[in-house]
Design a protein around this motif. Structure first.
Motif, PDB file in Angstrom:
ATOM      1  N   LEU A 155       0.812  -1.214   0.000  1.00  0.00           N
ATOM      2  CA  LEU A 155       0.000   0.000   0.000  1.00  0.00           C
ATOM      3  C   LEU A 155       0.848   1.267   0.000  1.00  0.00           C
ATOM      4  O   LEU A 155       0.579   2.193  -0.756  1.00  0.00           O
ATOM      5  CB  LEU A 155      -0.941   0.004   1.204  1.00  0.00           C
ATOM      6  N   THR A 156       1.862   1.300   0.852  1.00  0.00           N
ATOM      7  CA  THR A 156       2.740   2.471   0.932  1.00  0.00           C
ATOM      8  C   THR A 156       4.185   2.007   1.052  1.00  0.00           C
ATOM      9  O   THR A 156       4.461   0.913   1.526  1.00  0.00           O
ATOM     10  CB  THR A 156       2.399   3.346   2.160  1.00  0.00           C
ATOM     11  N   ALA A 157       5.085   2.879   0.615  1.00  0.00           N
ATOM     12  CA  ALA A 157       6.518   2.570   0.711  1.00  0.00           C
ATOM     13  C   ALA A 157       7.266   3.832   1.089  1.00  0.00           C
ATOM     14  O   ALA A 157       6.800   4.945   0.844  1.00  0.00           O
ATOM     15  CB  ALA A 157       7.036   2.029  -0.612  1.00  0.00           C
ATOM     16  N   GLU A 158       8.429   3.630   1.704  1.00  0.00           N
ATOM     17  CA  GLU A 158       9.284   4.771   2.021  1.00  0.00           C
ATOM     18  C   GLU A 158      10.720   4.424   1.679  1.00  0.00           C
ATOM     19  O   GLU A 158      11.142   3.262   1.781  1.00  0.00           O
ATOM     20  CB  GLU A 158       9.165   5.186   3.481  1.00  0.00           C
ATOM     21  N   PRO A 159      11.490   5.421   1.235  1.00  0.00           N
ATOM     22  CA  PRO A 159      12.899   5.151   0.910  1.00  0.00           C
ATOM     23  C   PRO A 159      13.695   4.926   2.188  1.00  0.00           C
ATOM     24  O   PRO A 159      13.558   5.672   3.158  1.00  0.00           O
ATOM     25  CB  PRO A 159      13.341   6.421   0.186  1.00  0.00           C
ATOM     26  N   ILE A 160      14.494   3.864   2.197  1.00  0.00           N
ATOM     27  CA  ILE A 160      15.299   3.555   3.380  1.00  0.00           C
ATOM     28  C   ILE A 160      16.789   3.615   3.097  1.00  0.00           C
ATOM     29  O   ILE A 160      17.583   3.704   4.023  1.00  0.00           O
ATOM     30  CB  ILE A 160      14.918   2.188   3.984  1.00  0.00           C
ATOM     31  N   MET A 161      17.178   3.546   1.812  1.00  0.00           N
ATOM     32  CA  MET A 161      18.599   3.599   1.437  1.00  0.00           C
ATOM     33  C   MET A 161      18.742   4.326   0.104  1.00  0.00           C
ATOM     34  O   MET A 161      17.852   4.271  -0.745  1.00  0.00           O
ATOM     35  CB  MET A 161      19.180   2.191   1.267  1.00  0.00           C
ATOM     36  N   ARG A 162      19.896   4.989  -0.038  1.00  0.00           N
ATOM     37  CA  ARG A 162      20.261   5.554  -1.329  1.00  0.00           C
ATOM     38  C   ARG A 162      21.115   4.527  -2.050  1.00  0.00           C
ATOM     39  O   ARG A 162      21.935   3.855  -1.426  1.00  0.00           O
ATOM     40  CB  ARG A 162      21.045   6.850  -1.145  1.00  0.00           C
ATOM     41  N   ILE A 163      20.948   4.401  -3.356  1.00  0.00           N
ATOM     42  CA  ILE A 163      21.758   3.491  -4.157  1.00  0.00           C
ATOM     43  C   ILE A 163      22.773   4.342  -4.915  1.00  0.00           C
ATOM     44  O   ILE A 163      22.393   5.236  -5.674  1.00  0.00           O
ATOM     45  CB  ILE A 163      20.901   2.659  -5.136  1.00  0.00           C
ATOM     46  N   LEU A 164      24.068   4.073  -4.662  1.00  0.00           N
ATOM     47  CA  LEU A 164      25.144   4.862  -5.257  1.00  0.00           C
ATOM     48  C   LEU A 164      26.020   4.002  -6.149  1.00  0.00           C
ATOM     49  O   LEU A 164      26.272   2.828  -5.856  1.00  0.00           O
ATOM     50  CB  LEU A 164      26.012   5.483  -4.151  1.00  0.00           C
ATOM     51  N   THR A 222      31.639   6.070  -9.257  1.00  0.00           N
ATOM     52  CA  THR A 222      31.549   7.533  -9.276  1.00  0.00           C
ATOM     53  C   THR A 222      30.906   8.131  -8.031  1.00  0.00           C
ATOM     54  O   THR A 222      30.922   9.345  -7.869  1.00  0.00           O
ATOM     55  CB  THR A 222      30.741   7.996 -10.494  1.00  0.00           C
ATOM     56  N   ASP A 223      30.325   7.306  -7.180  1.00  0.00           N
ATOM     57  CA  ASP A 223      29.620   7.774  -5.979  1.00  0.00           C
ATOM     58  C   ASP A 223      28.391   8.626  -6.297  1.00  0.00           C
ATOM     59  O   ASP A 223      27.913   9.348  -5.438  1.00  0.00           O
ATOM     60  CB  ASP A 223      30.552   8.537  -5.040  1.00  0.00           C
ATOM     61  N   THR A 224      27.899   8.555  -7.521  1.00  0.00           N
ATOM     62  CA  THR A 224      26.705   9.325  -7.869  1.00  0.00           C
ATOM     63  C   THR A 224      25.452   8.540  -7.505  1.00  0.00           C
ATOM     64  O   THR A 224      25.444   7.311  -7.511  1.00  0.00           O
ATOM     65  CB  THR A 224      26.666   9.674  -9.370  1.00  0.00           C
ATOM     66  N   LEU A 225      24.400   9.268  -7.207  1.00  0.00           N
ATOM     67  CA  LEU A 225      23.120   8.670  -6.869  1.00  0.00           C
ATOM     68  C   LEU A 225      22.495   8.047  -8.112  1.00  0.00           C
ATOM     69  O   LEU A 225      22.346   8.714  -9.140  1.00  0.00           O
ATOM     70  CB  LEU A 225      22.181   9.741  -6.296  1.00  0.00           C
ATOM     71  N   VAL A 226      22.144   6.761  -8.038  1.00  0.00           N
ATOM     72  CA  VAL A 226      21.543   6.077  -9.181  1.00  0.00           C
ATOM     73  C   VAL A 226      20.148   5.529  -8.860  1.00  0.00           C
ATOM     74  O   VAL A 226      19.460   5.034  -9.743  1.00  0.00           O
ATOM     75  CB  VAL A 226      22.451   4.947  -9.722  1.00  0.00           C
ATOM     76  N   GLY A 227      19.731   5.621  -7.592  1.00  0.00           N
ATOM     77  CA  GLY A 227      18.396   5.157  -7.237  1.00  0.00           C
ATOM     78  C   GLY A 227      18.184   5.140  -5.737  1.00  0.00           C
ATOM     79  O   GLY A 227      19.031   5.586  -4.960  1.00  0.00           O
ATOM     80  N   TYR A 228      17.016   4.633  -5.346  1.00  0.00           N
ATOM     81  CA  TYR A 228      16.641   4.513  -3.938  1.00  0.00           C
ATOM     82  C   TYR A 228      16.103   3.113  -3.677  1.00  0.00           C
ATOM     83  O   TYR A 228      15.474   2.511  -4.553  1.00  0.00           O
ATOM     84  CB  TYR A 228      15.538   5.519  -3.581  1.00  0.00           C
ATOM     85  N   LEU A 229      16.335   2.607  -2.484  1.00  0.00           N
ATOM     86  CA  LEU A 229      15.768   1.331  -2.070  1.00  0.00           C
ATOM     87  C   LEU A 229      14.571   1.642  -1.173  1.00  0.00           C
ATOM     88  O   LEU A 229      14.699   2.342  -0.168  1.00  0.00           O
ATOM     89  CB  LEU A 229      16.790   0.489  -1.310  1.00  0.00           C
ATOM     90  N   TYR A 230      13.403   1.147  -1.568  1.00  0.00           N
ATOM     91  CA  TYR A 230      12.168   1.382  -0.829  1.00  0.00           C
ATOM     92  C   TYR A 230      11.767   0.160  -0.027  1.00  0.00           C
ATOM     93  O   TYR A 230      11.983  -0.977  -0.474  1.00  0.00           O
ATOM     94  CB  TYR A 230      11.027   1.729  -1.793  1.00  0.00           C
ATOM     95  N   GLN A 231      11.172   0.397   1.132  1.00  0.00           N
ATOM     96  CA  GLN A 231      10.584  -0.675   1.927  1.00  0.00           C
ATOM     97  C   GLN A 231       9.079  -0.444   1.972  1.00  0.00           C
ATOM     98  O   GLN A 231       8.614   0.628   2.362  1.00  0.00           O
ATOM     99  CB  GLN A 231      11.152  -0.716   3.335  1.00  0.00           C
TER     100      GLN A 231
END
Length: 56
Positions: free
Chosen positions: A7-16, A20-29
């Motif tokens: 039903l709902t999700a929230e980001p818990i981690m950044r995917i780097l 390059t250490d650049t942000l490429v996504g988010y991990l949602y729970q």
């Protein structure tokens, strides 16, 4: 995967990107405990996960 609906999700981690250490996504729970990556562009194999910084 659980039998409860997602039903709902929230980001818990950044995917780097490891190179390059650049942000490429988010991990949602999801509310039922499932985890799902959300990529900003295409999925990448060499990544690292960094916890989200909580606002005060």
């Amino acid at each position: 995967m659980t039998i409860l609906p997602r039903l709902t999700a929230e980001p818990i981690m950044r995917i780097l990107c490891k190179k390059t250490d650049t942000l490429v996504g988010y991990l949602y729970q999801w509310n039922n405990g499932d985890l799902q990556p959300a990529w900003l562009n295409d999925a990448m194999p060499d990544v690292r996960y960094e916890p989200m910084v909580e606002a005060a």
